[in-house]
Every structure is written in structure tokens, then in C-alpha cells.
Design a protein around this motif. Structure first.
Motif, PDB file in Angstrom:
ATOM      1  N   ILE A 125       0.688  -1.439   0.227  1.00 50.94           N
ATOM      2  CA  ILE A 125      -0.191  -0.333   0.142  1.00 50.94           C
ATOM      3  C   ILE A 125       1.240   1.407   0.294  1.00 50.94           C
ATOM      4  O   ILE A 125       1.598   1.062   1.171  1.00 50.94           O
ATOM      5  CB  ILE A 125      -1.177   0.629   1.601  1.00 50.94           C
ATOM      6  N   LEU A 126       0.956   2.206  -1.194  1.00 53.27           N
ATOM      7  CA  LEU A 126       1.409   3.489  -1.415  1.00 53.27           C
ATOM      8  C   LEU A 126       1.212   4.272  -0.733  1.00 53.27           C
ATOM      9  O   LEU A 126       0.273   4.313  -0.768  1.00 53.27           O
ATOM     10  CB  LEU A 126       1.796   3.004  -2.441  1.00 53.27           C
ATOM     11  N   THR A 127       1.781   5.128   0.722  1.00 51.42           N
ATOM     12  CA  THR A 127       0.634   6.257   0.766  1.00 51.42           C
ATOM     13  C   THR A 127       1.237   7.222   0.551  1.00 51.42           C
ATOM     14  O   THR A 127       2.445   7.958   0.368  1.00 51.42           O
ATOM     15  CB  THR A 127       0.807   5.941   2.523  1.00 51.42           C
ATOM     16  N   GLU A 128       0.537   8.748  -0.115  1.00 52.15           N
ATOM     17  CA  GLU A 128       0.927   9.815  -0.426  1.00 52.15           C
ATOM     18  C   GLU A 128       0.545  11.174   0.291  1.00 52.15           C
ATOM     19  O   GLU A 128      -1.141  11.056   0.289  1.00 52.15           O
ATOM     20  CB  GLU A 128       0.972  10.167  -2.067  1.00 52.15           C
ATOM     21  N   MET A 129       1.457  12.160   0.580  1.00 49.17           N
ATOM     22  CA  MET A 129       0.387  12.739   1.450  1.00 49.17           C
ATOM     23  C   MET A 129       0.277  14.142   0.173  1.00 49.17           C
ATOM     24  O   MET A 129       1.939  14.620  -0.541  1.00 49.17           O
ATOM     25  CB  MET A 129       1.221  13.287   2.806  1.00 49.17           C
ATOM     26  N   HIS A 130      -0.571  14.909  -0.197  1.00 43.38           N
ATOM     27  CA  HIS A 130      -0.791  15.995  -0.324  1.00 43.38           C
ATOM     28  C   HIS A 130      -0.603  17.420   0.451  1.00 43.38           C
ATOM     29  O   HIS A 130      -1.699  17.748   0.953  1.00 43.38           O
ATOM     30  CB  HIS A 130      -2.024  16.155  -1.693  1.00 43.38           C
TER      31      HIS A 130
END
Length: 274
Positions: free
Chosen positions: A266-271
């Protein structure tokens, strides 16, 4: 033990173990409670009355979720395999997934719209007046209502869900068998392909008389007794139902080896805008 399996093989393994336990536990409780006859009842009939009804509904809901997760991971595996060596159309893979998920929805319907039987036996008019929640009986005060009434709650919804679950399930495993042959021998062994197609053929042979015999049954009940009207149709249909159900279980069992070499992340990206 399942958690130590390589890759994501624990998901189909858990599906197989959990679903088998759901069928067996509800059957044992229903038979010991005298709610069904031991000789091949319908699977859903083993989850009709408390306490097995709650266990059956809970466990089948979990099975539907695990089946959906297994099907989606299988879709991702085939998609990845197809990128390195094109052996099928991506749209065919997607259609197969949709059919499988439709079967999972049918399982959810079966679990949540169980067939329940209510019986009102030998009730006097005085008893009905004292309990407002009971059915009223228009007879003389000195007589008994020597009548048995049975009602199945939303039987059409339950039966429709079962038809969707079994029908979509058989189509799904058939398409997966075809996909296995198309990806053989690079991604599947010949023995695995033959086992899957054999299970698919047996499931087709069983599902057709299951539906046909069920449609010929003129009465709706749970406690079947050998020798009574339409019992033969019920008996044949129930045997075929158990055959198809465990056919699905054994088919998903063949997925375990394929899932052992797969890792999901699971790839988590913060914008910063949010």
C-alpha cells in the motif's frame, strides 16, 4: 499458521478454511438442535433457526468478503502476468472479476436474507387476544386453531441471491480455468489446469440439476422427511448444492500456490494542498 504462509497465500487459505467451517458448524448445530434432518439438507436450511442462523449469517458474510478479496488479487496477478507475456485480453480479465464479485453479492444476500420459518400451532382465540403480537384466528371460543401456518421471510430474495451466487460462481471458475490454460505453462502447471477444469465441469454437471430440481419443488419448508411429496427433488437438489459449494472451495484451494509468489504493498502519498 496461515500468517506464516509466503506472499498473500493466507487469503485464499483463510477463505477455504473459513467457508468450510461456516458450512460444517451451522450444519452440526442445526442437526444437534433437531432443526433439520441429518440427511443432506439445503445449506441455507442449516442457518434458518437460532442459534445457527446468527453463526451462518456472520460467517457467510465474512466468506463473501474473503472471496471478493481473493478474486481482486487474482485479477491483479493476471493483469501483471499479462504485461510480461500477453496471453489474453485485459477486458476478459475484468469481466471475469465482475462476474465473480456478482457472485459475492449473491452470497451476501443469502447470508442476510435467510429463510426463517414461523409456526403457529393449536392456538385458542383467548390466547390470541392476550398476546396482541400473535395472529388472530376467527373461530369459536371453544375451538382450537388446529392449523399450521408457515411463512418464509422474503423467500424470493433469498432464492434469487442463491441463484446469483451459484450461477456467477460456476461461470467465474470456468473462466478462470480457461485463463489458466491460456497462461500455461509459463504461469500455471498442466496439473493445476486439469484440476481446475475438472472442478468446473463437475460444478456445471451439479448446478443444472440443482436449479432444475429446486424449480420443481411445489412446497417451501425446512424440515423435510423422507418419502413425503417432492422429497426426491429436494434430495437431488441439496446434494448438487453441496457439491457445487465445496467445488468452489476446492477451486480456491488451487489459488494458494499462485498467491505464494505475490506481495501487495500500500503506497501512501501526502498532498500539501490538503
Amino acid at each position: 499458521m496461515l500468517c506464516f504462509m509466503p506472499g498473500v497465500a493466507f487469503i485464499p487459505a483463510l477463505l477455504v478454511c473459513w467457508s468450510s467451517a461456516a458450512f460444517i458448524i451451522s450444519y452440526v448445530i442445526a442437526v444437534l438442535g433437531g432443526h433439520v434432518e441429518p440427511l443432506v439438507p439445503y445449506i441455507s436450511d442449516t442457518g434458518t433457526k437460532p442459534p445457527e442462523s446468527g453463526i451462518f449469517g456472520f460467517m457467510i458474510n465474512i466468506s463473501a468478503f474473503l472471496a471478493a478479496a481473493t478474486m481482486y488479487i487474482r485479477y491483479l496477478i493476471i493483469e501483471k502476468q499479462n504485461e510480461s507475456s500477453i496471453f489474453m485480453s485485459p477486458s476478459c480479465n475484468l469481466i471475469t472479476l465482475c462476474i465473480g464479485l456478482l457472485g459475492c453479492i449473491g452470497m451476501g444476500i443469502v447470508a442476510n436474507f435467510q429463510s426463517r420459518e414461523r409456526e403457529l400451532l393449536d392456538q385458542t382465540q383467548e390466547e390470541l387476544q392476550e398476546q396482541s403480537w400473535q395472529y388472530q384466528c376467527n373461530i369459536k371460543s371453544s375451538q382450537y386453531c388446529n392449523e399450521e401456518k408457515r411463512e418464509l421471510s422474503v423467500p424470493s430474495v433469498h432464492d434469487g441471491g442463491a441463484l446469483v451466487a451459484f450461477g456467477s460462481g460456476v461461470v467465474y471458475i470456468t473462466l478462470q480455468s480457461v485463463i489458466s490454460f491460456k497462461s500455461c505453462p509459463q504461469w500455471n502447471s498442466h496439473s493445476t489446469c486439469y484440476i481446475r477444469i475438472a472442478i468446473s465441469i463437475v460444478s456445471w454437471i451439479a448446478v443444472i440439476p440443482m436449479i432444475a430440481c429446486a424449480s420443481l419443488i411445489s412446497i417451501t419448508k425446512v424440515d423435510w422427511i423422507p418419502g413425503e411429496k417432492d422429497y426426491t427433488y429436494h434430495f437431488v437438489s441439496a446434494i448438487c448444492e453441496w457439491t457445487v459449494a465445496f467445488g468452489f472451495i476446492f477451486f480456491f484451494l488451487t489459488f494458494i500456490r499462485d498467491f505464494q509468489g505475490v506481495t501487495l504493498r500500500i503506497l501512501t502519498e501526502m498532498h500539501e494542498d490538503f
